[in-house]
Design a protein around this motif. Structure first.
Motif, PDB file in Angstrom:
ATOM      1  N   SER A  20       0.821  -1.218   0.000  1.00 35.90           N
ATOM      2  CA  SER A  20       0.000   0.000   0.000  1.00 35.90           C
ATOM      3  C   SER A  20       0.852   1.264   0.000  1.00 35.90           C
ATOM      4  O   SER A  20       0.340   2.359  -0.179  1.00 35.90           O
ATOM      5  CB  SER A  20      -0.909   0.019   1.232  1.00 35.90           C
ATOM      6  OG  SER A  20      -0.134   0.233   2.390  1.00 35.90           O
ATOM      7  N   GLY A  21       2.158   1.118   0.229  1.00 35.49           N
ATOM      8  CA  GLY A  21       3.040   2.283   0.278  1.00 35.49           C
ATOM      9  C   GLY A  21       3.908   2.244   1.515  1.00 35.49           C
ATOM     10  O   GLY A  21       4.224   1.166   2.030  1.00 35.49           O
ATOM     11  N   LYS A  22       4.275   3.430   1.973  1.00 34.89           N
ATOM     12  CA  LYS A  22       5.186   3.507   3.117  1.00 34.89           C
ATOM     13  C   LYS A  22       4.555   4.353   4.214  1.00 34.89           C
ATOM     14  O   LYS A  22       3.935   5.380   3.918  1.00 34.89           O
ATOM     15  CB  LYS A  22       6.487   4.166   2.628  1.00 34.89           C
ATOM     16  CG  LYS A  22       7.602   4.187   3.629  1.00 34.89           C
ATOM     17  CD  LYS A  22       8.903   4.638   2.958  1.00 34.89           C
ATOM     18  CE  LYS A  22      10.042   4.653   3.940  1.00 34.89           C
ATOM     19  NZ  LYS A  22      11.324   4.956   3.314  1.00 34.89           N
ATOM     20  N   MET A  23       4.710   3.927   5.461  1.00 35.26           N
ATOM     21  CA  MET A  23       4.236   4.739   6.593  1.00 35.26           C
ATOM     22  C   MET A  23       5.431   5.066   7.458  1.00 35.26           C
ATOM     23  O   MET A  23       6.250   4.184   7.764  1.00 35.26           O
ATOM     24  CB  MET A  23       3.254   3.945   7.448  1.00 35.26           C
ATOM     25  CG  MET A  23       1.935   3.704   6.788  1.00 35.26           C
ATOM     26  SD  MET A  23       0.857   2.836   7.936  1.00 35.26           S
ATOM     27  CE  MET A  23      -0.518   2.531   6.844  1.00 35.26           C
ATOM     28  N   ILE A  24       5.527   6.342   7.848  1.00 38.13           N
ATOM     29  CA  ILE A  24       6.603   6.759   8.751  1.00 38.13           C
ATOM     30  C   ILE A  24       5.976   7.538   9.896  1.00 38.13           C
ATOM     31  O   ILE A  24       5.220   8.479   9.659  1.00 38.13           O
ATOM     32  CB  ILE A  24       7.630   7.648   8.015  1.00 38.13           C
ATOM     33  CG1 ILE A  24       8.224   6.895   6.827  1.00 38.13           C
ATOM     34  CG2 ILE A  24       8.728   8.108   8.964  1.00 38.13           C
ATOM     35  CD1 ILE A  24       9.166   7.699   5.969  1.00 38.13           C
ATOM     36  N   PHE A  25       6.266   7.109  11.106  1.00 40.93           N
ATOM     37  CA  PHE A  25       5.749   7.832  12.280  1.00 40.93           C
ATOM     38  C   PHE A  25       6.917   8.157  13.200  1.00 40.93           C
ATOM     39  O   PHE A  25       7.720   7.265  13.502  1.00 40.93           O
ATOM     40  CB  PHE A  25       4.788   6.954  13.098  1.00 40.93           C
ATOM     41  CG  PHE A  25       3.716   6.287  12.288  1.00 40.93           C
ATOM     42  CD1 PHE A  25       2.610   6.993  11.851  1.00 40.93           C
ATOM     43  CD2 PHE A  25       3.817   4.934  11.969  1.00 40.93           C
ATOM     44  CE1 PHE A  25       1.608   6.361  11.123  1.00 40.93           C
ATOM     45  CE2 PHE A  25       2.830   4.292  11.227  1.00 40.93           C
ATOM     46  CZ  PHE A  25       1.723   5.013  10.803  1.00 40.93           C
ATOM     47  N   THR A  26       6.996   9.413  13.615  1.00 43.18           N
ATOM     48  CA  THR A  26       7.965   9.765  14.657  1.00 43.18           C
ATOM     49  C   THR A  26       7.197  10.398  15.810  1.00 43.18           C
ATOM     50  O   THR A  26       6.459  11.362  15.612  1.00 43.18           O
ATOM     51  CB  THR A  26       9.023  10.755  14.127  1.00 43.18           C
ATOM     52  OG1 THR A  26       9.678  10.162  13.010  1.00 43.18           O
ATOM     53  CG2 THR A  26      10.058  11.074  15.200  1.00 43.18           C
ATOM     54  N   ILE A  27       7.359   9.821  16.990  1.00 45.90           N
ATOM     55  CA  ILE A  27       6.653  10.337  18.166  1.00 45.90           C
ATOM     56  C   ILE A  27       7.727  10.795  19.151  1.00 45.90           C
ATOM     57  O   ILE A  27       8.532   9.986  19.628  1.00 45.90           O
ATOM     58  CB  ILE A  27       5.760   9.241  18.804  1.00 45.90           C
ATOM     59  CG1 ILE A  27       4.796   8.686  17.752  1.00 45.90           C
ATOM     60  CG2 ILE A  27       4.960   9.808  19.972  1.00 45.90           C
ATOM     61  CD1 ILE A  27       5.200   7.396  17.138  1.00 45.90           C
ATOM     62  N   GLU A  28       7.746  12.100  19.421  1.00 41.67           N
ATOM     63  CA  GLU A  28       8.722  12.653  20.372  1.00 41.67           C
ATOM     64  C   GLU A  28       8.000  12.901  21.685  1.00 41.67           C
ATOM     65  O   GLU A  28       7.275  13.879  21.838  1.00 41.67           O
ATOM     66  CB  GLU A  28       9.292  13.974  19.841  1.00 41.67           C
ATOM     67  CG  GLU A  28      10.249  13.784  18.696  1.00 41.67           C
ATOM     68  CD  GLU A  28      10.888  15.098  18.255  1.00 41.67           C
ATOM     69  OE1 GLU A  28      10.716  16.131  18.932  1.00 41.67           O
ATOM     70  OE2 GLU A  28      11.546  15.077  17.213  1.00 41.67           O
ATOM     71  N   ASN A  29       8.183  11.980  22.617  1.00 42.93           N
ATOM     72  CA  ASN A  29       7.400  12.017  23.857  1.00 42.93           C
ATOM     73  C   ASN A  29       8.102  12.724  24.999  1.00 42.93           C
ATOM     74  O   ASN A  29       9.317  12.574  25.171  1.00 42.93           O
ATOM     75  CB  ASN A  29       7.147  10.583  24.328  1.00 42.93           C
ATOM     76  CG  ASN A  29       6.089   9.882  23.515  1.00 42.93           C
ATOM     77  OD1 ASN A  29       5.045  10.452  23.222  1.00 42.93           O
ATOM     78  ND2 ASN A  29       6.359   8.640  23.151  1.00 42.93           N
ATOM     79  N   THR A  30       7.317  13.411  25.797  1.00 50.19           N
ATOM     80  CA  THR A  30       7.836  13.940  27.062  1.00 50.19           C
ATOM     81  C   THR A  30       7.846  12.807  28.083  1.00 50.19           C
ATOM     82  O   THR A  30       6.812  12.175  28.315  1.00 50.19           O
ATOM     83  CB  THR A  30       6.894  15.053  27.579  1.00 50.19           C
ATOM     84  OG1 THR A  30       6.782  16.028  26.557  1.00 50.19           O
ATOM     85  CG2 THR A  30       7.436  15.684  28.850  1.00 50.19           C
ATOM     86  N   PRO A  31       9.016  12.533  28.679  1.00 47.89           N
ATOM     87  CA  PRO A  31       9.048  11.479  29.701  1.00 47.89           C
ATOM     88  C   PRO A  31       8.325  11.920  30.968  1.00 47.89           C
ATOM     89  O   PRO A  31       8.272  13.121  31.259  1.00 47.89           O
ATOM     90  CB  PRO A  31      10.549  11.298  30.005  1.00 47.89           C
ATOM     91  CG  PRO A  31      11.278  12.029  28.937  1.00 47.89           C
ATOM     92  CD  PRO A  31      10.353  13.089  28.410  1.00 47.89           C
ATOM     93  N   ASP A  32       7.773  10.956  31.709  1.00 47.24           N
ATOM     94  CA  ASP A  32       7.171  11.297  33.000  1.00 47.24           C
ATOM     95  C   ASP A  32       8.294  11.757  33.939  1.00 47.24           C
ATOM     96  O   ASP A  32       9.345  11.116  33.993  1.00 47.24           O
ATOM     97  CB  ASP A  32       6.469  10.061  33.584  1.00 47.24           C
ATOM     98  CG  ASP A  32       5.811  10.396  34.900  1.00 47.24           C
ATOM     99  OD1 ASP A  32       4.646  10.805  34.872  1.00 47.24           O
ATOM    100  OD2 ASP A  32       6.481  10.265  35.960  1.00 47.24           O
TER     101      ASP A  32
END
Ligand SMILES: NC(=O)C1=CN([C@@H]2O[C@H](COP(=O)(O)OP(=O)(O)OC[C@H]3O[C@@H](n4cnc5c(N)ncnc54)[C@H](O)[C@@H]3O)[C@@H](O)[C@H]2O)C=CC1
Ligand SMILES: O=C([O-])CC(=O)C(=O)O
Length: 272
Positions: A230-242
């Motif tokens: 179906s193509g390419k998926m790119i996810f970047t999640i920059e989380n704040t740590p607890d």
């Protein structure tokens, strides 16, 4: 209203309990358990509506709760998962890495079917599982790179046999490259997200994981790439740590709260 039992009264368990107590989650927290009596007592002291502290984890699901929410450890899932389902309670799991052990997965999968109960796995500290699930049958490759400050990786089993000394890392360093199965057993409190990606996609042997220790980051970052027909998926999640437990991202806590809110609500459900 749905009745909830909570297994694990640490950082995440406390935030979940506060969300129930404030009415954000329309349920009732009736029973809690933590291996640490201090942790469960401290949690209960913060609540207006006080749940009962049970004496052992099995007693959580022997009471008439609708769901047991695990926010404890992979060991808790291994030790208590089957009895929760046998007692005909739904089960929400945050320490998802436990499910990459095929024998545990198969036992819990069969128990869901047999006892007509559901296991809920919130998206945790990542996003994109909706898309990944949809293209599951057409995926060619999936990788996840997790970058955390060395202090967020401290205490992982990996360091018992590795020569890497986290305290001496002074620039961004790849400390692990391998598959998701090995990653979750060596870093059980750091890459449950790799288990979520595996279970939604092409499985733990084929999902590549890279873990980077970066002393210059103040985020827990997860970068996911999935390639398929179906193509390419790119996810970047920059989380704040607890702030209290830097291993755990704020998003993971909010994801647990939202999943439980949906479970307790009769309303419109958005997303795949
Ligand atoms: N799915 C995801 O995306 C994420 C999952 N997690 C996982 O969620 C879990 C909870 O995270 P936190 O609250 O931040 O950890 P925490 O370390 O602050 O709290 C865990 C609590 O569970 C208790 N505990 C551990 N094993 C237990 C057992 N077998 N029975 C009863 N109590 C037990 C501990 O005493 C502690 O009070 C951890 O396993 C963590 O790795 C964390 C972040 C993201
Ligand atoms: O909270 C995070 O960023 C991820 C995490 O600890 C896990 O997946 O176990």
């Amino acid at each position: 209203m749905k009745k909830i039992g909570l297994l694990g009264c640490g950082v995440m368990g406390t935030q979940i309990a506060l969300a129930i107590d404030s009415g954000k989650i329309p349920g009732i927290l009736t029973h809690v358990y933590d291996d640490s009596k201090e942790a469960s007592s401290e949690l209960v002291s913060k609540l207006n509506n006080k749940p009962e502290i049970v004496e052992n984890s099995h007693l959580l699901s022997s009471h008439s709760v609708n769901i047991v929410v695990e926010a404890a450890s992979q060991n808790a899932v291994r030790d208590d998962g089957l009895s929760i389902l046998q007692n005909k309670r739904d089960f929400m799991i945050m320490s998802v890495g436990a499910l990459l052990d095929e024998s545990i997965y198969d036992i819990l999968y069969d128990a869901c079917d047999h006892f007509k109960k559901t296991i809920y796995l919130p998206s945790g500290a990542i996003a994109g599982l909706d898309g990944l699930k949809s293209i599951k049958g057409e995926l060619e490759s999936v990788s996840i790179t997790t970058t955390k400050h060395p202090r967020s990786l401290k205490g992982a089993q990996f360091f018992e046999t590795s020569e890497i000394n986290l305290d001496s890392i002074d620039s961004s360093t790849v400390i692990f490259e391998g598959n998701a199965r090995d990653a979750v057993s060596l870093f059980p409190a750091n890459v449950n997200v790799a288990a979520l990606v595996s279970l939604s996609g092409i499985g733990s042997d084929k999902t590549s994981v890279k873990i980077i220790a970066d002393p210059d980051t103040d985020k827990n970052t997860h970068h996911i790439e999935a390639v398929g027909k179906s193509g390419k998926m790119i996810f970047t999640i920059e989380n704040t740590p607890d702030p209290e437990n830097p291993k755990t991202s704020r998003l993971a806590i909010l994801s647990a709260i939202e999943t439980l809110r949906q479970y307790c609500s009769d309303d419109i459900q958005i997303g795949t």
